[in-house]
Motif scaffolding. Structure first.
Motif, PDB file in Angstrom:
ATOM      1  N   MET A 144       7.399   4.985   5.570  1.00 34.31           N
ATOM      2  CA  MET A 144       7.315   3.844   4.347  1.00 34.31           C
ATOM      3  C   MET A 144       7.793   4.378   3.110  1.00 34.31           C
ATOM      4  O   MET A 144       6.737   5.375   2.758  1.00 34.31           O
ATOM      5  CB  MET A 144       6.027   3.291   4.542  1.00 34.31           C
ATOM      6  CG  MET A 144       5.887   2.328   5.574  1.00 34.31           C
ATOM      7  SD  MET A 144       6.768   0.769   5.763  1.00 34.31           S
ATOM      8  CE  MET A 144       5.908  -0.023   4.809  1.00 34.31           C
ATOM      9  N   TRP A 164       0.879  -1.179  -0.034  1.00 36.69           N
ATOM     10  CA  TRP A 164       0.022   0.127  -0.046  1.00 36.69           C
ATOM     11  C   TRP A 164       0.846   1.163   0.100  1.00 36.69           C
ATOM     12  O   TRP A 164       0.205   2.268  -0.080  1.00 36.69           O
ATOM     13  CB  TRP A 164      -0.936   0.016   1.310  1.00 36.69           C
ATOM     14  CG  TRP A 164      -0.321  -0.570   2.596  1.00 36.69           C
ATOM     15  CD1 TRP A 164      -0.391  -1.693   2.979  1.00 36.69           C
ATOM     16  CD2 TRP A 164       0.459   0.332   3.434  1.00 36.69           C
ATOM     17  NE1 TRP A 164       0.392  -1.671   4.260  1.00 36.69           N
ATOM     18  CE2 TRP A 164       0.791  -0.226   4.602  1.00 36.69           C
ATOM     19  CE3 TRP A 164       0.838   1.786   3.431  1.00 36.69           C
ATOM     20  CZ2 TRP A 164       1.616   0.052   5.515  1.00 36.69           C
ATOM     21  CZ3 TRP A 164       1.631   2.298   4.372  1.00 36.69           C
ATOM     22  CH2 TRP A 164       2.053   1.499   5.586  1.00 36.69           C
ATOM     23  N   CYS A 212      -0.388   7.773   4.637  1.00 35.93           N
ATOM     24  CA  CYS A 212       0.024   6.443   4.856  1.00 35.93           C
ATOM     25  C   CYS A 212       1.543   6.656   5.547  1.00 35.93           C
ATOM     26  O   CYS A 212       2.290   5.808   5.867  1.00 35.93           O
ATOM     27  CB  CYS A 212       0.550   5.538   3.819  1.00 35.93           C
ATOM     28  SG  CYS A 212       1.652   6.084   2.621  1.00 35.93           S
ATOM     29  N   GLY A 213       1.941   7.994   5.681  1.00 33.38           N
ATOM     30  CA  GLY A 213       3.148   8.342   6.117  1.00 33.38           C
ATOM     31  C   GLY A 213       4.412   8.046   5.285  1.00 33.38           C
ATOM     32  O   GLY A 213       5.432   8.426   5.573  1.00 33.38           O
ATOM     33  N   CYS A 214       4.035   7.878   4.200  1.00 36.04           N
ATOM     34  CA  CYS A 214       5.048   7.698   3.028  1.00 36.04           C
ATOM     35  C   CYS A 214       5.360   9.219   2.823  1.00 36.04           C
ATOM     36  O   CYS A 214       5.007  10.127   2.695  1.00 36.04           O
ATOM     37  CB  CYS A 214       4.330   7.280   1.720  1.00 36.04           C
ATOM     38  SG  CYS A 214       3.296   5.776   1.860  1.00 36.04           S
ATOM     39  N   ASN A 215       6.909   9.187   2.720  1.00 39.40           N
ATOM     40  CA  ASN A 215       7.561  10.418   2.394  1.00 39.40           C
ATOM     41  C   ASN A 215       7.258  11.440   3.288  1.00 39.40           C
ATOM     42  O   ASN A 215       6.819  12.634   2.871  1.00 39.40           O
ATOM     43  CB  ASN A 215       7.460  11.125   0.994  1.00 39.40           C
ATOM     44  CG  ASN A 215       8.340  10.136   0.114  1.00 39.40           C
ATOM     45  OD1 ASN A 215       9.054   9.259   0.559  1.00 39.40           O
ATOM     46  ND2 ASN A 215       7.994  10.206  -1.135  1.00 39.40           N
ATOM     47  N   SER A 242       4.067   3.908  11.515  1.00 40.42           N
ATOM     48  CA  SER A 242       4.209   3.652  10.055  1.00 40.42           C
ATOM     49  C   SER A 242       3.673   2.587   9.132  1.00 40.42           C
ATOM     50  O   SER A 242       3.376   2.593   8.165  1.00 40.42           O
ATOM     51  CB  SER A 242       5.286   4.566   9.629  1.00 40.42           C
ATOM     52  OG  SER A 242       6.477   3.595  10.054  1.00 40.42           O
ATOM     53  N   TRP A 243       3.977   1.470  10.167  1.00 43.79           N
ATOM     54  CA  TRP A 243       4.074   0.267   9.469  1.00 43.79           C
ATOM     55  C   TRP A 243       2.457  -0.393   9.501  1.00 43.79           C
ATOM     56  O   TRP A 243       2.203  -1.619   8.969  1.00 43.79           O
ATOM     57  CB  TRP A 243       4.967  -1.049   9.812  1.00 43.79           C
ATOM     58  CG  TRP A 243       4.887  -1.348  11.306  1.00 43.79           C
ATOM     59  CD1 TRP A 243       4.093  -2.333  11.931  1.00 43.79           C
ATOM     60  CD2 TRP A 243       5.621  -0.515  12.202  1.00 43.79           C
ATOM     61  NE1 TRP A 243       4.252  -2.221  13.216  1.00 43.79           N
ATOM     62  CE2 TRP A 243       5.203  -1.183  13.600  1.00 43.79           C
ATOM     63  CE3 TRP A 243       6.447   0.457  12.346  1.00 43.79           C
ATOM     64  CZ2 TRP A 243       5.601  -0.871  14.749  1.00 43.79           C
ATOM     65  CZ3 TRP A 243       6.945   0.910  13.522  1.00 43.79           C
ATOM     66  CH2 TRP A 243       6.447   0.325  14.774  1.00 43.79           C
ATOM     67  N   GLU A 244       1.491   0.397  10.365  1.00 45.57           N
ATOM     68  CA  GLU A 244       0.210  -0.028  10.318  1.00 45.57           C
ATOM     69  C   GLU A 244      -0.514   0.663   9.716  1.00 45.57           C
ATOM     70  O   GLU A 244      -1.962   0.956  10.050  1.00 45.57           O
ATOM     71  CB  GLU A 244      -0.151  -0.161  11.876  1.00 45.57           C
ATOM     72  CG  GLU A 244       0.763  -1.240  12.570  1.00 45.57           C
ATOM     73  CD  GLU A 244       0.484  -1.554  13.950  1.00 45.57           C
ATOM     74  OE1 GLU A 244      -0.387  -0.698  14.604  1.00 45.57           O
ATOM     75  OE2 GLU A 244       0.846  -2.367  14.688  1.00 45.57           O
ATOM     76  N   ARG A 245      -0.399   1.587   8.589  1.00 42.93           N
ATOM     77  CA  ARG A 245      -1.081   2.399   8.109  1.00 42.93           C
ATOM     78  C   ARG A 245      -1.749   2.033   6.489  1.00 42.93           C
ATOM     79  O   ARG A 245      -2.066   3.120   5.922  1.00 42.93           O
ATOM     80  CB  ARG A 245      -0.464   3.832   7.882  1.00 42.93           C
ATOM     81  CG  ARG A 245      -0.001   4.680   8.990  1.00 42.93           C
ATOM     82  CD  ARG A 245       0.579   5.711   9.066  1.00 42.93           C
ATOM     83  NE  ARG A 245       1.108   6.068  10.373  1.00 42.93           N
ATOM     84  CZ  ARG A 245       1.993   7.311  10.683  1.00 42.93           C
ATOM     85  NH1 ARG A 245       2.718   7.483   9.485  1.00 42.93           N
ATOM     86  NH2 ARG A 245       2.608   7.404  11.690  1.00 42.93           N
ATOM     87  N   GLY A 246      -1.699   0.715   6.488  1.00 41.97           N
ATOM     88  CA  GLY A 246      -2.219   0.150   5.488  1.00 41.97           C
ATOM     89  C   GLY A 246      -3.685   0.704   4.829  1.00 41.97           C
ATOM     90  O   GLY A 246      -4.138   0.980   3.887  1.00 41.97           O
ATOM     91  N   GLY A 289      11.285   7.186   3.634  1.00 43.61           N
ATOM     92  CA  GLY A 289      10.694   7.441   2.581  1.00 43.61           C
ATOM     93  C   GLY A 289      11.610   7.403   1.593  1.00 43.61           C
ATOM     94  O   GLY A 289      12.640   6.693   1.539  1.00 43.61           O
TER      95      GLY A 289
END
Lengths: 148, 67
Positions: free
Chosen positions: A108, A41, B64-67, B20-24, A126
Motif C-alpha cells: 500500500m 491509514w 501496514c505493509g507500506c513500502n 496488504s489492504w486489510e492492515r488498517g 509502495g
C-alpha cells in the motif's frame, strides 16, 4: 498472483467514494489509466496522492486519467483524508477489498499502469519520493505509442 | 518433547498473513511494538554498529505493509 504486465486488468464497477456515480474501469477503454489503490491509514499515500494530482493536471489534455480505489473499511475515513489531501481525479470505494483481491495487490499504495486496450503495462508497489519520475516516463512512452 | 512439538504446531497454525489492504488496524500507532519510529531507528543503528550485524529485527513500514 498479482496482476502483472501483459495481463488484462480485471474490470470493476464500484460506487464513488463521495457517494456519486458508479465507476468502471471499462469506461476508460481507449485511454491510458493509472489505477491507484490507497487507504487513509497508509503513510506513503500522503506523498503519492499530491504527486498524482500534479500528474493528472499535467496530462489533462491527454487521453489519460488517474483512477483511484480507496480501501478503507470505513469509507468515511477516506472521505476525511481527501478533505486534507484533495484530488482532481475519480475515486471509487471498495471497503470489502474485493477489487484489491482480484488484482492481488502486494503493498500500500499499489498502482497499475493500464494501456488503452486494458492491459497492465506496469505494476508498482509502495511509493517513495522519486518514483513518479519513473512512472511518468512509462506514461509518456505509452501515450506516445498510442498516438502513433 | 512430544507435548512441546504439539504446542509449537498449534501456535504456528494460528499464524496467518494479512493481505496488504486489510492492515488498517495493524497500522495504528497503538499497535506498534515500538512507540517511536525515530527512536527505534536510532536504537537499531546503535545495535547494528555494536553487533556488526544488521536487519532481521522487524519489518519496515509500521506494520501496514507500506513500502
Amino acid at each position: 498472483m498479482a496482476a502483472e504486465p501483459g495481463d488484462i486488468a480485471p474490470d470493476f464497477n464500484l460506487p464513488g467514494l463521495d457517494g456519486g456515480d458508479e465507476i468502471s474501469l471499462s469506461d476508460w477503454r481507449g485511454s491510458v489509466v493509472y489505477l491507484d489503490f490507497w487507504a487513509s491509514w497508509c503513510g506513503p499515500c500522503r506523498i503519492s496522492l499530491p504527486e498524482m494530482v500534479k500528474l493528472q493536471s499535467a496530462l489533462s489534455d491527454a487521453p489519460f486519467t488517474v483512477l483511484a480505489i480507496n480501501l478503507d473499511e470505513e469509507p468515511h475515513k477516506g472521505v476525511r483524508f481527501l478533505k486534507r489531501f484533495p484530488v482532481n481525479y475519480p475515486v471509487a470505494s471498495n471497503p470489502d477489498g474485493s477489487v484489491a483481491a482480484s488484482y492481488n495487490i502486494t503493498g500500500m499504495p499499489n498502482s497499475f499502469l493500464i494501456d488503452p486496450e486494458g492491459r497492465v503495462v506496469l505494476a508498482h508497489s509502495g511509493f517513495r519520493p522519486g518514483d513518479m519520475k519513473i512512472i511518468r516516463a512509462h506514461i509518456d512512452e505509452l501515450l506516445q505509442s498510442a498516438a502513433e | 518433547m512430544k507435548l512441546v512439538a504439539l504446542f509449537v504446531l498449534l501456535v504456528v497454525a494460528g499464524c496467518q498473513s494479512v493481505p496488504s489492504w486489510e492492515r488498517g488496524v495493524l497500522a495504528r500507532s497503538d499497535m506498534q511494538l515500538e512507540g517511536s519510529p525515530t527512536e527505534a531507528l536510532l536504537n537499531s543503528q546503535l545495535y547494528d554498529s555494536k553487533e556488526a550485524s544488521a536487519g532481521g529485527l522487524s519489518a519496515a513500514g509500521a506494520g501496514c505493509g507500506c513500502n
